[in-house]
Design a protein around this motif. Sequence first.
Motif, PDB file in Angstrom:
ATOM      1  N   GLU A 181       0.834  -1.207   0.000  1.00  0.00           N
ATOM      2  CA  GLU A 181       0.000   0.000   0.000  1.00  0.00           C
ATOM      3  C   GLU A 181       0.869   1.257   0.000  1.00  0.00           C
ATOM      4  O   GLU A 181       0.605   2.213  -0.748  1.00  0.00           O
ATOM      5  CB  GLU A 181      -0.918   0.021   1.224  1.00  0.00           C
ATOM      6  N   ALA A 182       1.894   1.271   0.832  1.00  0.00           N
ATOM      7  CA  ALA A 182       2.752   2.454   0.948  1.00  0.00           C
ATOM      8  C   ALA A 182       3.549   2.697  -0.325  1.00  0.00           C
ATOM      9  O   ALA A 182       3.844   3.848  -0.676  1.00  0.00           O
ATOM     10  CB  ALA A 182       3.702   2.290   2.131  1.00  0.00           C
ATOM     11  N   THR A 183       3.887   1.629  -1.028  1.00  0.00           N
ATOM     12  CA  THR A 183       4.682   1.745  -2.248  1.00  0.00           C
ATOM     13  C   THR A 183       3.832   2.145  -3.442  1.00  0.00           C
ATOM     14  O   THR A 183       4.236   2.970  -4.269  1.00  0.00           O
ATOM     15  CB  THR A 183       5.391   0.413  -2.549  1.00  0.00           C
ATOM     16  N   GLU A 184       2.637   1.570  -3.539  1.00  0.00           N
ATOM     17  CA  GLU A 184       1.798   1.794  -4.716  1.00  0.00           C
ATOM     18  C   GLU A 184       0.863   2.989  -4.563  1.00  0.00           C
ATOM     19  O   GLU A 184       0.411   3.549  -5.559  1.00  0.00           O
ATOM     20  CB  GLU A 184       0.975   0.544  -5.019  1.00  0.00           C
ATOM     21  N   GLY A 185       0.558   3.373  -3.334  1.00  0.00           N
ATOM     22  CA  GLY A 185      -0.358   4.490  -3.113  1.00  0.00           C
ATOM     23  C   GLY A 185       0.376   5.789  -2.853  1.00  0.00           C
ATOM     24  O   GLY A 185       1.606   5.841  -2.813  1.00  0.00           O
ATOM     25  N   VAL A 186      -0.398   6.843  -2.702  1.00  0.00           N
ATOM     26  CA  VAL A 186       0.144   8.166  -2.369  1.00  0.00           C
ATOM     27  C   VAL A 186      -0.445   8.578  -1.025  1.00  0.00           C
ATOM     28  O   VAL A 186      -1.661   8.753  -0.905  1.00  0.00           O
ATOM     29  CB  VAL A 186      -0.220   9.208  -3.447  1.00  0.00           C
ATOM     30  N   PHE A 187       0.410   8.731  -0.008  1.00  0.00           N
ATOM     31  CA  PHE A 187      -0.037   9.068   1.332  1.00  0.00           C
ATOM     32  C   PHE A 187       0.764  10.242   1.867  1.00  0.00           C
ATOM     33  O   PHE A 187       1.915  10.453   1.491  1.00  0.00           O
ATOM     34  CB  PHE A 187       0.120   7.863   2.270  1.00  0.00           C
ATOM     35  N   ASP A 188       0.129  10.985   2.758  1.00  0.00           N
ATOM     36  CA  ASP A 188       0.803  12.124   3.383  1.00  0.00           C
ATOM     37  C   ASP A 188       1.514  11.724   4.663  1.00  0.00           C
ATOM     38  O   ASP A 188       2.523  12.337   5.031  1.00  0.00           O
ATOM     39  CB  ASP A 188      -0.212  13.220   3.674  1.00  0.00           C
ATOM     40  N   VAL A 189       0.999  10.696   5.356  1.00  0.00           N
ATOM     41  CA  VAL A 189       1.625  10.162   6.571  1.00  0.00           C
ATOM     42  C   VAL A 189       1.312   8.668   6.655  1.00  0.00           C
ATOM     43  O   VAL A 189       0.225   8.237   6.256  1.00  0.00           O
ATOM     44  CB  VAL A 189       1.113  10.851   7.859  1.00  0.00           C
ATOM     45  N   ILE A 190       2.249   7.903   7.201  1.00  0.00           N
ATOM     46  CA  ILE A 190       2.041   6.479   7.463  1.00  0.00           C
ATOM     47  C   ILE A 190       2.126   6.250   8.965  1.00  0.00           C
ATOM     48  O   ILE A 190       3.106   6.654   9.606  1.00  0.00           O
ATOM     49  CB  ILE A 190       3.090   5.603   6.753  1.00  0.00           C
ATOM     50  N   VAL A 191       1.089   5.640   9.541  1.00  0.00           N
ATOM     51  CA  VAL A 191       1.099   5.229  10.946  1.00  0.00           C
ATOM     52  C   VAL A 191       1.417   3.739  10.943  1.00  0.00           C
ATOM     53  O   VAL A 191       0.641   2.935  10.444  1.00  0.00           O
ATOM     54  CB  VAL A 191      -0.259   5.499  11.628  1.00  0.00           C
ATOM     55  N   LEU A 192       2.560   3.368  11.506  1.00  0.00           N
ATOM     56  CA  LEU A 192       3.108   2.028  11.325  1.00  0.00           C
ATOM     57  C   LEU A 192       3.413   1.358  12.657  1.00  0.00           C
ATOM     58  O   LEU A 192       4.274   1.822  13.411  1.00  0.00           O
ATOM     59  CB  LEU A 192       4.388   2.138  10.480  1.00  0.00           C
ATOM     60  N   ASP A 193       2.701   0.268  12.928  1.00  0.00           N
ATOM     61  CA  ASP A 193       2.991  -0.504  14.134  1.00  0.00           C
ATOM     62  C   ASP A 193       4.303  -1.255  13.941  1.00  0.00           C
ATOM     63  O   ASP A 193       4.650  -1.647  12.820  1.00  0.00           O
ATOM     64  CB  ASP A 193       1.847  -1.488  14.393  1.00  0.00           C
ATOM     65  N   ILE A 194       5.039  -1.475  15.024  1.00  0.00           N
ATOM     66  CA  ILE A 194       6.300  -2.211  14.921  1.00  0.00           C
ATOM     67  C   ILE A 194       6.066  -3.716  14.884  1.00  0.00           C
ATOM     68  O   ILE A 194       6.616  -4.426  14.041  1.00  0.00           O
ATOM     69  CB  ILE A 194       7.247  -1.840  16.087  1.00  0.00           C
ATOM     70  N   MET A 195       5.223  -4.220  15.775  1.00  0.00           N
ATOM     71  CA  MET A 195       4.985  -5.658  15.867  1.00  0.00           C
ATOM     72  C   MET A 195       3.833  -6.046  14.936  1.00  0.00           C
ATOM     73  O   MET A 195       2.668  -5.911  15.289  1.00  0.00           O
ATOM     74  CB  MET A 195       4.670  -6.060  17.312  1.00  0.00           C
ATOM     75  N   LEU A 196       4.176  -6.514  13.737  1.00  0.00           N
ATOM     76  CA  LEU A 196       3.186  -6.857  12.721  1.00  0.00           C
ATOM     77  C   LEU A 196       3.402  -8.269  12.205  1.00  0.00           C
ATOM     78  O   LEU A 196       4.538  -8.756  12.176  1.00  0.00           O
ATOM     79  CB  LEU A 196       3.297  -5.889  11.531  1.00  0.00           C
ATOM     80  N   PRO A 197       2.335  -8.951  11.779  1.00  0.00           N
ATOM     81  CA  PRO A 197       2.517 -10.243  11.115  1.00  0.00           C
ATOM     82  C   PRO A 197       3.107 -10.044   9.718  1.00  0.00           C
ATOM     83  O   PRO A 197       3.025  -8.968   9.143  1.00  0.00           O
ATOM     84  CB  PRO A 197       1.084 -10.790  11.035  1.00  0.00           C
ATOM     85  N   MET A 198       3.716 -11.078   9.182  1.00  0.00           N
ATOM     86  CA  MET A 198       4.279 -11.134   7.832  1.00  0.00           C
ATOM     87  C   MET A 198       5.580 -10.337   7.681  1.00  0.00           C
ATOM     88  O   MET A 198       6.538 -10.817   7.092  1.00  0.00           O
ATOM     89  CB  MET A 198       3.275 -10.660   6.788  1.00  0.00           C
TER      90      MET A 198
END
Length: 230
Positions: A41-58
């Motif tokens: 999503e972050a690579t293909e989309g256009v966003f102004d901010v990303i809220v990113l959890d550290i502990m994620l699956p995958m």
Amino acid sequence: MAKRILIVEDDPVISDAVARGLRADGFVVTVTGDGEQGLVEATEGVFDVIVLDIMLPMMSGYEVCRRLRAAGSPTPILMLTAKDTEHDEANALDLGADDYLTKPFSFVVLRARLRALLRRVPAEHSTTVAVGNLVLDSETFRCSRGGKQIVLTAREFALLEFLMRNQGRIVSKGMIAEYVWDAELDIDSNVVEVYIGYLRRKIDKPFQREDIETIRGVGYRFASERLARR
């Protein structure tokens, strides 16, 4: 134009609550629950901010952040974690995160942090975007090609900006609907095609260009290097 925020968080209670609050504030919000999809999503989309959890699956948030920065993404990243040590914070910042918030957190504080990040506008997300001799300025809402002014409606402007900021990438009808119509558009409708037609008549045909390509069965791509066939 509404600011776009990507939330990558695997706890649905947190992501749903944050998304509801941000949408109520007028933000356009996309939510995903694992690191691999978040990176897509972050690579293909256009966003102004990303809220990113550290502990994620995958894929961990650390790795998502590292890959985005390695690819040259300038999008501000606010990292979330249940951990609370200086080491974790240092790791996040060293990998390129712009800010850090420890769970549990107040939505008021999160919103304030996001607004602070939005005030730091990187060059790649400046108000002006130019591809070839086509120039858009979202601050003055002006469009020109080769110095000639082009009058666009708000929807046309948003659509063209999305295509130009994704120059060379194929964007689907669903991605366009989410950005331009805040996902309220039925993507089975022909509204996207209609607006693509409007843009072509304004920015391509008068200048003997075919910059907006249709990729059949997939979506559209702004190429910027093709002259119209005569």
